[in-house]
Design an enzyme around this catalytic site. Structure first.
Site, PDB file in Angstrom:
ATOM      1  N   CYS A  96       0.846  -1.202   0.000  1.00 29.47           N
ATOM      2  CA  CYS A  96       0.000   0.000   0.000  1.00 29.47           C
ATOM      3  C   CYS A  96       0.880   1.250   0.000  1.00 29.47           C
ATOM      4  CB  CYS A  96      -0.883  -0.029   1.241  1.00 29.47           C
ATOM      5  SG  CYS A  96      -1.735   1.532   1.568  1.00 29.47           S
ATOM      6  N   HIS A 124       2.025  -7.399  14.060  1.00 27.03           N
ATOM      7  CA  HIS A 124       1.355  -7.153  12.778  1.00 27.03           C
ATOM      8  C   HIS A 124       2.389  -7.126  11.653  1.00 27.03           C
ATOM      9  CE1 HIS A 124      -1.030  -5.178   9.658  1.00 27.03           C
ATOM     10  NE2 HIS A 124      -2.095  -5.533  10.362  1.00 27.03           N
ATOM     11  N   GLU A 126       2.610  -5.458   8.915  1.00 31.55           N
ATOM     12  CA  GLU A 126       3.000  -4.105   8.484  1.00 31.55           C
ATOM     13  C   GLU A 126       4.079  -3.542   9.395  1.00 31.55           C
ATOM     14  OE1 GLU A 126       1.495   0.370   9.088  1.00 31.55           O
ATOM     15  OE2 GLU A 126      -0.090  -0.969   8.353  1.00 31.55           O
ATOM     16  N   SER A 223      -8.264  -8.526  11.533  1.00 33.94           N
ATOM     17  CA  SER A 223      -7.912  -7.258  10.869  1.00 33.94           C
ATOM     18  C   SER A 223      -7.767  -6.135  11.893  1.00 33.94           C
ATOM     19  CB  SER A 223      -8.991  -6.888   9.848  1.00 33.94           C
ATOM     20  OG  SER A 223      -8.882  -5.536   9.463  1.00 33.94           O
TER      21      SER A 223
END
Length: 284
Positions: A96, A124, A126, A223
């Site tokens: 992203c 996580h 990311e 999520s």
């Protein structure tokens, strides 16, 4: 029962997820299938649909079977990407753009001599990736007091956020962090790396939750951005997290007539429409 059903102002895929899924669908269509390094998004319905067109999830570098792999929207650390390329495996990057911005910020801070603090969940993908871009000169935490563990606090500190965190929480973290970290001769640099979609999506969900009798948030239980929306909506009204229409329980709506619907950033419109159809069938 007579139900009034309203969607939040921002629902469905965010820009980054839509971009990643579009790239995957195109590549899988051209090649008859492709692998991703880890799940491209945190949403089982989306992953199942991608699996049906030949998208396979590789759990790690050693699990890659073909000569091409797709990096997920969450991004990876540069060392992992280099390891993949060293095995002569082609890399297609769907990171992203907002995550990429955080990665670049971490790299620049580290290269400028800053110790990088990431406000986020260390588990996580990311966050793990962004830490890699900080070249092992960083740490992730949700506790503003973590700096007290250092015997010798780094003089130069850079602070970033996981892109899907709650903005007000990041602001509060920074304020408290300053109290602990700003000491003699120290330098503190703060970069707001929360993504624009996260801000708009959270604000739209909260605005609706303040009016609704009950909120349904559609998204994955794993999520991060979806769970933050659930948390925010829960402060205003009764809120349920569902992954699909099958999870809806009619008993939830007893005495509840104004139903709000919000979604995580990786929830497909097909799933949203299925939920709306079931709610409309229950409305009369």
């Amino acid at each position: 029962m007579a139900l009034r059903i309203e969607k939040a102002g921002v629902v469905g895929f965010c820009f980054g997820v839509k971009r990643a899924v579009d790239i995957l669908e195109k590549v899988a269509g051209e090649r008859g299938g492709v692998e991703t390094l880890g799940a491209v998004v945190h949403n089982q319905q989306v992953l199942q649909r991608l699996a049906e067109i030949g998208v396979r999830v590789a759990k790690g570098v050693d699990d890659i079977q073909g000569d091409t792999v797709v990096i997920s929207a969450h991004g990876v650390n540069p060392q992992l990407e280099e390891e993949v390329r060293n095995r002569h495996i082609k890399v297609i990057d769907t990171t992203c753009p907002f995550v990429r911005r955080a990665q670049v910020a971490a790299r620049r801070l580290a290269e400028s001599g800053f110790f990088v603090v990431i406000y986020g969940d260390i588990n996580h993908p990311e966050v793990k990736g962004v830490l890699g871009w900080a070249k092992n000169r960083g740490e992730a935490t949700l506790d503003e007091k973590f700096v007290t563990k250092f015997d010798h606090l780094p003089r130069r500190l850079g602070v970033l956020s996981q892109t899907t965190q709650i903005p007000a929480r990041f602001t509060g973290f920074v304020k408290k962090f300053i109290d602990f970290a700003l000491v003699k001769d120290s330098e503190l640099r703060i970069i707001d790396t929360i993504c624009h979609d996260t801000r708009k999506r959270q604000a739209a969900a909260v605005k609706l939750a303040n009016r609704a009798d009950l909120m349904l948030v559609i998204g994955s239980h794993t999520s991060a951005n979806t769970n933050h929306i659930v948390e925010l909506c829960s402060m205003a009204t009764k809120t349920y997290l569902i992954e699909s229409a099958q999870e809806i329980q009619p008993s939830w709506f007893q005495g509840q007539y104004y139903i709000g619907v919000a979604t995580g950033a990786s929830t497909a419109m097909e799933t949203i429409n299925e939920v709306l159809i079931k709610l409309e069938a229950m409305a009369y």
